[in-house]
Design a protein around this motif. Structure first.
Motif, short mmCIF file in Angstrom:
data_model
loop_
_atom_site.label_atom_id
_atom_site.label_comp_id
_atom_site.label_asym_id
_atom_site.label_seq_id
_atom_site.Cartn_x
_atom_site.Cartn_y
_atom_site.Cartn_z
N UNK B 162 0.76 -1.16 -0.13
CA UNK B 162 0.08 0.02 -0.04
C UNK B 162 0.89 1.21 -0.12
N UNK B 163 0.47 2.21 -0.85
CA UNK B 163 1.00 3.60 -0.69
C UNK B 163 0.27 4.55 0.34
N UNK B 164 0.92 4.94 1.17
CA UNK B 164 0.42 5.89 2.18
C UNK B 164 0.25 7.48 1.78
N UNK B 165 -0.74 8.15 1.72
CA UNK B 165 -0.82 9.46 1.29
C UNK B 165 -0.63 10.21 2.60
N UNK B 166 0.02 11.35 2.61
CA UNK B 166 0.31 11.97 3.86
C UNK B 166 -0.66 13.05 3.88
N UNK B 173 -3.47 15.63 -2.17
CA UNK B 173 -3.39 14.12 -2.14
C UNK B 173 -3.21 13.71 -3.77
N UNK B 174 -4.04 14.56 -4.75
CA UNK B 174 -3.94 14.31 -6.12
C UNK B 174 -2.41 14.42 -6.43
N UNK B 175 -1.75 15.68 -6.11
CA UNK B 175 -0.32 15.61 -6.19
C UNK B 175 0.50 14.57 -5.94
N UNK B 176 0.41 13.95 -4.79
CA UNK B 176 0.90 12.93 -4.41
C UNK B 176 0.61 11.54 -5.24
N UNK B 177 -0.69 11.42 -5.57
CA UNK B 177 -1.24 10.45 -6.48
C UNK B 177 -0.23 10.21 -7.80
N UNK B 196 -7.43 3.74 2.34
CA UNK B 196 -6.78 3.88 3.81
C UNK B 196 -6.89 5.62 4.29
N UNK B 197 -6.61 6.29 3.35
CA UNK B 197 -6.70 7.64 3.53
C UNK B 197 -8.22 8.17 4.18
N UNK B 198 -9.27 7.66 3.46
CA UNK B 198 -10.40 7.81 3.50
C UNK B 198 -10.79 7.14 5.06
#
Ligand code: SF4
Lengths: 408, 262
Positions: B162-166, B173-177, B196-198
């Motif tokens: 899993x990639x965790x968003x910070x 988040x869109x930038x991280x994606x 996970x973020x949700x």
């Protein structure tokens, strides 16, 4: 439909006289003008002959007339963040645009009265100092003030010595600007009038201990005008005598602001100025009276004492709710809940005013655990309607009142 | 044959839900449609579909209660309304009559509601003014990833790393994606990170009690979110049979039992 509070007309006249008086002072130059923060040393300024303008009052009018939201971006664009006090940003925005709601309300007034001196007290927040500092640079006028201790538990002599010393230190500059010496007797008189005004204001607010309450928080935010801008004058004292007697008659007649009052709410935090009417109608429509608040009660200063004018001013400015520690605030609110027989508390988390948003450090949870009185936090702002969601406010409030009624 | 029916209309900002109960409180008809821009038309279509399923007509409706964002748009059926908080509480208590914390993840907002054993609300929270943790967030991100919302659940299940968003900001988040895509990360791993973020955003809103019930459209379409939540809180999560309909069922229960029934 509720009956209008008759004293409103008198209040409107008093407020009009006040604004015209200020305008006259500024345009004729006959009287020096001081700008003062809401719980700054207004008594001193008045006793020294200044006409006193309160920028927070001006900003609240910008909010109530819903002009603020268009003006805030003007200040944002020159570096004042949308996250800081929206009184500051809307007021500076209005100045930069050269507009004021005063000229709409009071024909003949063209602008906010130009100050000869700016006097702040940081007891409420740091933003007031930054706000006044902007005008000081822009207009080239002196900006002086009091740097207050914060988060105070018990107000001690050390605190009072500190602030009283700072008040005294303002006097030479103010004497220079006004061109006259401070007359201590006049200061005593002014402090006595302030005391009398705030004592009457307390009685006005306490009429809402009756059920049904004769006035709501929303009425209070309007009728506190004279207590805010005319503290220390006979006009304010006279006004509250009239208002008090009307409200006492209403209590005797069982005449409630919300006639079918079924739920009693305490409001913690600032009003959403641009939504006063909607909020008032929203609550009245669900048989709910918002009857007491920290905000309106903040203009009650039991400490004022003409025998010790400067020290008692210091004490009054330090005893203010907003300068106090959380344990003090909890005790205070708890006392209010009992006094006004409250069913639930609504905290307004105002995006741009952390100091008046007491829901950010766990206070609602602690208080709810202690008192069992349910609470709700609504997100919003005092002036920046971009931070307000009417639909979310409505749903939250309706669901909260449903919860309280089902729990009864 | 004439039947006595009780209807709940849940007019959400993103989906319209209708539940039809018979006099014994059994769910005999239901429907879900995209709310679209004409709420009244959608409500009528949903109502008729539910009634058809129940084999009944509008004449059989004894009472109806509306809830949700567009509750004022169904005046042609009923002027009675309850908040979505009240209806969700009612609906969930019907399925799980015990002390529960309800987590509702909807298209536009999230709610956490706490009930005591008799079903009384002790507190509730709605999310603040942003998309973080809502269906709108997933919708936005599905667009960025060029996948459909329907694919997300199965994709997340396939994730191995899993990639965790910070950030909790949708734009950040869109930038991280986008950065993860650039770095060659697998879409499945990103999607699980979005889930996970949700869940994190929702769990930040309030503390939760022992028994947790999840409802809402996002939950209905993504059962994997329920599993992940269970793992995160260390205990299984309860879900009503039709999690997207919990609010509509609650509204119908208000219609059936009357306003004052607790
Ligand atoms: S207390 Fe809040 S609203 Fe008042 S001046 Fe300070 S930041 Fe602005």
């Amino acid at each position: 439909m509720r009956k209008k509070i008759q004293a409103t007309d008198l209040m409107n006249r008093i407020m009009a006289d006040y604004f015209y008086g200020l305008n006259e002072a500024a345009t004729s130059g006959r009287q020096k003008v001081a700008w003062c923060t809401s719980v700054g040393p207004a008594e001193l300024l008045r006793a020294m002959g200044f006409a006193v303008q309160f920028p927070e009052n001006h900003a609240a009018i910008l909010g109530a007339t819903r002009m603020a939201t268009d003006l805030i971006p003007v200040a944002n664009a020159i570096g004042y963040s949308p996250d800081i006090c929206s009184y500051l940003t809307s007021d500076i925005g209005a100045y930069l645009k050269g507009i004021t709601p005063l000229s709409r309300a009071y024909p003949g007034i063209e602008s906010v009265p130009r100050p000869d001196v700016l006097v702040f007290n940081t007891n409420q927040c740091r933003d007031v100092q930054d706000w006044f500092a902007w005008y000081a640079r822009k207009l080239g006028v002196p900006c002086i003030g009091i740097s207050s201790p914060k988060s105070i538990g018990e107000v001690t002599d050390a605190h009072i010595d500190d602030v009283a010393g700072q008040i005294k230190a303002l006097i030479p500059t103010l004497e220079m600007i006004s061109g006259s010496r401070l007359d201590l007797d006049r200061l005593r008189e002014t402090v006595a009038l302030s005391r009398e005004c705030t004592e009457l204001w307390r009685q006005v607010l306490e009429t809402a201990t009756a059920s049904p309450a004769p006035l709501t928080f929303f009425d209070g935010t309007i009728h506190m005008g004279p207590a805010v801008v005319l503290r220390g004058t006979p006009e304010a004292v006279d006004y509250y005598k009239v208002l008090l007697s009307e409200l006492e008659q209403r209590v005797a007649a069982g005449d409630g602001a919300v006639a079918d009052e079924a739920v009693r709410i305490y409001w913690e935090g600032m009003p959403v100025w641009g939504r006063l009417r909607q909020h008032s109608e929203l609550f009245a429509g669900i048989r709910t009276a918002v009857i007491a608040s920290t905000y309106c009660s903040s203009w009650i200063f039991p400490a004022f004492d003409p025998r010790e004018p400067i020290r008692s001013m210091a004490k009054a400015y330090l005893e203010l709710f907003i300068v106090r520690s959380d344990p003090y605030k909890e005790r205070y609110i708890k006392g209010m809940l009992a006094k006004f027989n409250i069913d639930g508390i609504i905290y307004h988390d105002a995006k741009t005013c952390p100091c008046n948003s007491n829901s950010r450090y766990g206070l609602p949870q602690r208080l709810e655990a202690e008192t069992g009185i349910p609470s709700l936090v609504i997100s919003g702002d005092l002036n920046d309607l971009r931070c307000v969601s009417d639909e979310q406010t409505r749903t939250n409030v309706e669901a909260f009142i449903e919860q309280l009624e089902e729990g009864k | 044959m004439s039947t006595q029916l009780f209807v709940g209309l849940d007019m959400g900002a993103s989906r319209t839900k209708v539940a039809v109960l018979d006099g014994a409180g059994r769910l005999v008809g239901h429907a879900v449609k995209k709310s679209g821009i004409d709420f009244s038309v959608t409500a009528a279509a949903c109502l008729d579909a539910s009634l058809e399923m129940a084999g009944a007509s509008r004449a059989d409706i004894v009472r109806a209660v509306a809830t949700g964002y567009g509750r004022a748009n169904v005046a042609f059926v009923t002027s009675e309304s309850k908040t979505e908080i009240g209806c969700l509480a009612k609906g969930c208590h019907h399925y799980f009559p015990e002390a529960i914390t309800i987590i509702d993840i909807g298209g536009q907002d999230n709610k956490i509601i706490k009930l005591d054993a008799p079903g009384r609300r002790s507190s509730f929270k709605m999310n603040r003014k942003c998309a973080a943790g809502t269906g709108a967030f997933l919708e936005e991100m599905a667009g960025r990833l060029d996948i459909s919302l329907e694919e997300m659940n199965d994709m997340a299940r396939q994730s191995t790393e899993m990639i965790k968003l910070g950030s909790y900001c949708t734009v950040f988040s869109a930038t991280e994606v986008l950065e993860s895509i650039r770095n060659g990360k697998k879409v499945a791993d990103i999607v699980k990170g979005l889930f996970y973020s949700v869940i994190k955003r929702v769990l930040e809103m309030d503390s939760i009690t022992d028994r947790v019930v999840m409802t809402g459209g996002v939950v209905a379409h993504n059962p994997y979110i329920v599993e992940m939540t269970g793992e995160m809180i260390g205990r299984p999560v309860l879900v009503p049979e039709l999690p997207q309909l919990a609010g509509a069922v609650g509204a119908a229960l208000y219609a059936l039992y009357g306003k004052d029934e607790g």
